[in-house]
Design a protein around this motif. Structure first.
Motif, PDB file in Angstrom:
ATOM      1  N   UNK A  88       8.098   3.630   8.349  1.00  0.00           N
ATOM      2  CA  UNK A  88       7.615   2.364   7.813  1.00  0.00           C
ATOM      3  C   UNK A  88       7.123   2.597   6.386  1.00  0.00           C
ATOM      4  N   UNK A  89       7.597   1.782   5.453  1.00  0.00           N
ATOM      5  CA  UNK A  89       7.139   1.848   4.069  1.00  0.00           C
ATOM      6  C   UNK A  89       6.362   0.566   3.784  1.00  0.00           C
ATOM      7  N   UNK A  90       5.115   0.728   3.387  1.00  0.00           N
ATOM      8  CA  UNK A  90       4.211  -0.400   3.195  1.00  0.00           C
ATOM      9  C   UNK A  90       3.860  -0.510   1.714  1.00  0.00           C
ATOM     10  N   UNK A  91       3.972  -1.719   1.173  1.00  0.00           N
ATOM     11  CA  UNK A  91       3.549  -1.967  -0.204  1.00  0.00           C
ATOM     12  C   UNK A  91       2.026  -2.005  -0.261  1.00  0.00           C
ATOM     13  N   UNK A  92       1.473  -1.361  -1.273  1.00  0.00           N
ATOM     14  CA  UNK A  92       0.031  -1.416  -1.504  1.00  0.00           C
ATOM     15  C   UNK A  92      -0.200  -2.025  -2.873  1.00  0.00           C
ATOM     16  N   UNK A  93      -1.403  -2.432  -3.133  1.00  0.00           N
ATOM     17  CA  UNK A  93      -1.708  -3.135  -4.374  1.00  0.00           C
ATOM     18  C   UNK A  93      -2.024  -2.150  -5.494  1.00  0.00           C
ATOM     19  N   UNK A  94      -1.784  -2.588  -6.709  1.00  0.00           N
ATOM     20  CA  UNK A  94      -2.066  -1.748  -7.868  1.00  0.00           C
ATOM     21  C   UNK A  94      -3.552  -1.839  -8.198  1.00  0.00           C
ATOM     22  N   UNK A  95      -4.332  -1.287  -7.328  1.00  0.00           N
ATOM     23  CA  UNK A  95      -5.769  -1.198  -7.537  1.00  0.00           C
ATOM     24  C   UNK A  95      -6.071   0.175  -8.103  1.00  0.00           C
TER      25      UNK A  95
END
Length: 134
Positions: A88-95
């Motif tokens: 599973x590849x999950x997008x994360x936020x550019x924090x």
């Protein structure tokens, strides 16, 4: 001689087991070559146009038909909702920094058996939108 061969077979068998069996591994996607690590991963990137992601995978000795994932932390829920396979590849936020946890709650095997499990991996990540750290 037979005892020596039996002893060697036993020793080889001990060292040939999968050390990642029955667990979840992850890596934080960066511009360099990334490797899966069991249970916990960390990564950072300063490239301004980079789309950050975290990859998770199930490690098991049996063939898997489907996986029920659960997620917590800071991540894009729409990308995580598509996960039903062993990876599973999950997008994360550019924090500047964030974290997330992926757990496998139930796993369905191709031999028509299933198991309730609690295998998890934690990911910590740091991304810079400006290309520099503050």
């Amino acid at each position: 001689m037979k005892k020596l061969i039996a002893l060697m077979a036993l020793v080889v068998g001990l060292f040939s087991t999968n050390t990642f069996a029955n667990s979840v591994s992850c890596y934080v996607d960066t511009m360099k070559y990334d490797n899966y690590t069991q249970n916990r991963c960390f990564g950072s990137e300063t490239y301004p146009n980079f789309s950050p992601k975290v990859a998770f995978k199930v490690n098991t000795t049996k063939e898997v038909a489907r996986v029920d994932w659960t997620f917590s932390g800071i991540y894009d829920r729409s990308s995580a909702s598509k996960c039903t396979g062993t990876s599973c590849v999950v997008d994360v936020y550019q924090l500047e920094e964030g974290y997330m946890t992926a757990c496998v709650d139930k796993i369905y095997y191709k031999d028509y058996t299933w198991a309730d499990v609690n295998w998890c991996a934690d990911a910590e990540y740091m991304y810079s939108r400006s290309g520099m750290w503050n």
